[in-house]
Design a protein around this motif. Structure first.
Motif, PDB file in Angstrom:
ATOM      1  N   GLU A  37       0.813  -1.218   0.000  1.00  0.00           N
ATOM      2  CA  GLU A  37       0.000   0.000   0.000  1.00  0.00           C
ATOM      3  C   GLU A  37       0.850   1.273   0.000  1.00  0.00           C
ATOM      4  OE1 GLU A  37      -3.630   0.846   0.020  1.00  0.00           O
ATOM      5  OE2 GLU A  37      -3.215  -0.934  -1.187  1.00  0.00           O
ATOM      6  N   CYS A  38       2.170   1.126   0.140  1.00  0.00           N
ATOM      7  CA  CYS A  38       3.049   2.277  -0.045  1.00  0.00           C
ATOM      8  C   CYS A  38       3.020   2.761  -1.494  1.00  0.00           C
ATOM      9  CB  CYS A  38       4.477   1.932   0.367  1.00  0.00           C
ATOM     10  SG  CYS A  38       5.151   0.476  -0.459  1.00  0.00           S
ATOM     11  N   LEU A  39       2.480   1.945  -2.393  1.00  0.00           N
ATOM     12  CA  LEU A  39       2.355   2.318  -3.803  1.00  0.00           C
ATOM     13  C   LEU A  39       0.994   2.921  -4.128  1.00  0.00           C
ATOM     14  CD1 LEU A  39       4.058  -0.822  -5.413  1.00  0.00           C
ATOM     15  CD2 LEU A  39       5.097   1.383  -4.854  1.00  0.00           C
ATOM     16  N   GLN A  40       0.142   3.084  -3.100  1.00  0.00           N
ATOM     17  CA  GLN A  40      -1.166   3.698  -3.297  1.00  0.00           C
ATOM     18  C   GLN A  40      -0.983   5.201  -3.548  1.00  0.00           C
ATOM     19  OE1 GLN A  40      -4.309   3.892  -4.390  1.00  0.00           O
ATOM     20  NE2 GLN A  40      -4.559   1.988  -3.207  1.00  0.00           N
ATOM     21  N   HIS A  41      -2.003   5.843  -4.104  1.00  0.00           N
ATOM     22  CA  HIS A  41      -1.962   7.293  -4.261  1.00  0.00           C
ATOM     23  C   HIS A  41      -1.603   7.953  -2.934  1.00  0.00           C
ATOM     24  CE1 HIS A  41      -3.505   7.158  -8.283  1.00  0.00           C
ATOM     25  NE2 HIS A  41      -4.646   6.622  -7.924  1.00  0.00           N
ATOM     26  N   THR A  42      -0.819   8.983  -2.966  1.00  0.00           N
ATOM     27  CA  THR A  42      -0.306   9.751  -1.823  1.00  0.00           C
ATOM     28  C   THR A  42       0.609   8.921  -0.921  1.00  0.00           C
ATOM     29  OG1 THR A  42      -2.166   9.419  -0.267  1.00  0.00           O
ATOM     30  CG2 THR A  42      -2.352  11.239  -1.855  1.00  0.00           C
ATOM     31  N   GLY A  43       1.008   7.747  -1.373  1.00  0.00           N
ATOM     32  CA  GLY A  43       1.998   6.974  -0.641  1.00  0.00           C
ATOM     33  C   GLY A  43       1.507   6.157   0.525  1.00  0.00           C
ATOM     34  N   SER A  44       0.187   5.973   0.667  1.00  0.00           N
ATOM     35  CA  SER A  44      -0.311   5.118   1.746  1.00  0.00           C
ATOM     36  C   SER A  44      -1.754   4.710   1.484  1.00  0.00           C
ATOM     37  CB  SER A  44      -0.216   5.817   3.111  1.00  0.00           C
ATOM     38  OG  SER A  44      -1.364   6.611   3.361  1.00  0.00           O
ATOM     39  N   PHE A  45      -2.208   3.725   2.259  1.00  0.00           N
ATOM     40  CA  PHE A  45      -3.580   3.235   2.172  1.00  0.00           C
ATOM     41  C   PHE A  45      -4.604   4.309   2.493  1.00  0.00           C
ATOM     42  CE2 PHE A  45      -2.644   3.058   6.633  1.00  0.00           C
ATOM     43  CZ  PHE A  45      -3.859   3.279   7.274  1.00  0.00           C
ATOM     44  N   LYS A  46      -4.184   5.402   3.095  1.00  0.00           N
ATOM     45  CA  LYS A  46      -5.123   6.413   3.588  1.00  0.00           C
ATOM     46  C   LYS A  46      -5.979   7.038   2.489  1.00  0.00           C
ATOM     47  CE  LYS A  46      -4.259   6.723   8.114  1.00  0.00           C
ATOM     48  NZ  LYS A  46      -5.300   6.632   9.164  1.00  0.00           N
ATOM     49  N   PHE A  47      -5.512   7.003   1.249  1.00  0.00           N
ATOM     50  CA  PHE A  47      -6.336   7.553   0.169  1.00  0.00           C
ATOM     51  C   PHE A  47      -7.648   6.795   0.053  1.00  0.00           C
ATOM     52  CE2 PHE A  47      -7.813   7.398  -4.241  1.00  0.00           C
ATOM     53  CZ  PHE A  47      -8.125   8.739  -4.423  1.00  0.00           C
ATOM     54  N   ARG A  48      -7.630   5.499   0.327  1.00  0.00           N
ATOM     55  CA  ARG A  48      -8.846   4.691   0.218  1.00  0.00           C
ATOM     56  C   ARG A  48      -9.946   5.239   1.139  1.00  0.00           C
ATOM     57  NH1 ARG A  48      -7.933  -0.693  -1.895  1.00  0.00           N
ATOM     58  NH2 ARG A  48      -5.726  -1.117  -2.262  1.00  0.00           N
ATOM     59  N   GLY A  49      -9.612   5.396   2.410  1.00  0.00           N
ATOM     60  CA  GLY A  49     -10.601   5.887   3.364  1.00  0.00           C
ATOM     61  C   GLY A  49     -11.001   7.316   3.094  1.00  0.00           C
ATOM     62  N   ALA A  50     -10.033   8.135   2.671  1.00  0.00           N
ATOM     63  CA  ALA A  50     -10.337   9.538   2.378  1.00  0.00           C
ATOM     64  C   ALA A  50     -11.306   9.656   1.210  1.00  0.00           C
ATOM     65  CB  ALA A  50      -9.043  10.288   2.079  1.00  0.00           C
ATOM     66  N   TRP A  51     -11.059   8.912   0.139  1.00  0.00           N
ATOM     67  CA  TRP A  51     -11.950   8.971  -1.021  1.00  0.00           C
ATOM     68  C   TRP A  51     -13.333   8.422  -0.677  1.00  0.00           C
ATOM     69  CZ3 TRP A  51     -12.166  11.621  -5.263  1.00  0.00           C
ATOM     70  CH2 TRP A  51     -13.032  11.244  -6.287  1.00  0.00           C
TER      71      TRP A  51
END
Length: 324
Positions: A37-51
């Motif tokens: 998940e370091c390869l997720q947008h913005t560098g972490s899994f946190k984009f998932r919850g934010a979106w």
């Protein structure tokens, strides 16, 4: 909610890979699968919850506000920008410089505070009321948990592609949003997998809470693993953690740094300390894990250059094994 969030994330979030390395398997004494998940947008899994949270807001919302040491900050800033919303992010003044800079670069207004003397919750509530902003909490928010849970949907699918349907799943854990989301998803889609939270020494409130059966709190302060140094599990996440998770695991800072170096050397991944603790547990605490395979989240890669250089300079495991 997780499955609906997954639909909203299609075309927006990355389906991050499930990686492996024979070198890491040898160290761990079992097959290790790494959800990157370091390869997720913005560098972490946190984009998932934010979106997930931003896209669940009504159309007439004026803007959003969040508090974070950095990864949730960047996820909310990016998600808000994609939706054309203003974002105010409250961050501790001692957060990693790269996380503060990235949050500003993504268009958010950053408000810095002193975690030793100021109450971020009170500051956030005041700003939200003053400006009419919608608060998106970092882990104790239903839509945030749902978004993080989409990581678990992907783990179930990808592990099955490798023929793995039973394994312990080690998750880097702060307030428990990612851990509880993954646990909920796997309960439905891979019931023979057991989620186990992993924390750094001195910040193991979830592990202690699971051991005692009631919430254990420690003082809010900074640490090497800044992304996951929350003082206690959340009010929403704790019941899920208590019901679905196995015992927690605790690693040292030295082990986290060694895992960072090994992730770079063997997987070509840049990982931050808090994002490396689950991999550290798999590599350096093998006797506390069961089964022929283990799945770990590498949850973030937003690391300051000096900390990353420290990890690489420290080598890849001798000190970490000595402290295991």
């Amino acid at each position: 909610m997780i499955e609906v969030a997954s639909l909203r994330l299609q075309g927006h979030a990355r389906r991050t890979p499930l990686l492996s390395s024979p070198f890491l398997d040898e160290i761990a004494g079992r097959k290790v699968f790494i959800k990157a998940e370091c390869l997720q947008h913005t560098g972490s899994f946190k984009f998932r919850g934010a979106w997930s949270a931003v896209t669940a807001l009504p159309d007439d919302v004026r803007g959003v506000i969040a508090f974070s040491s950095g990864n949730h900050a960047q996820g909310v800033a990016y998600a808000a920008g994609l939706r054309g919303l203003n974002a105010v992010i409250i961050m501790p003044h001692d957060a990693p410089a790269i996380k503060i800079a990235n949050t500003r670069a993504l268009g958010a207004e950053v408000v810095l505070y002193d975690r030793a003397s100021e109450d971020r919750d009170a500051l956030g509530a005041a700003l939200a009321a003053e400006r009419g902003l919608s608060l998106i909490q970092p882990f104790d928010h239903p839509q945030v948990i749902a978004g993080q849970g989409t990581t678990g949907l992907e783990i179930a699918q990808q592990a099955a592609e490798h023929g793995v349907t039973s394994a312990q799943v080690l998750v880097c854990c702060g307030g428990g949003g990612l851990t509880s989301g993954i646990a909920l998803a796997l309960k439905r889609h891979a019931p023979d997998m057991q989620v186990r939270p992993v924390e750094p020494e001195g910040f193991d409130d979830v592990t202690k809470s699971l051991t005692s059966g009631q919430v254990v709190t420690h003082a809010l302060r900074s640490g090497l693993c800044d992304a996951i140094v929350t003082p206690a599990p959340g009010k929403l996440t704790w019941p899920v953690l208590k019901r679905l998770c196995g015992p927690g695991l605790v690693v040292s800072d030295a082990q986290a740094l060694a895992a960072m170096a090994l992730a770079f050397e063997r997987l070509k991944l840049v990982v931050e300390p808090g994002g490396a603790v689950a991999l550290a547990a798999a590599l350096f605490l093998p006797e506390q894990i069961t089964g022929d395979s283990v799945i770990v989240t590498v949850s973030g890669g937003n690391v300051d250059r000096a900390v990353f250089q420290r990890a690489l300079a420290g080598g890849t495991g001798d000190d970490a094994r000595a402290t295991a």
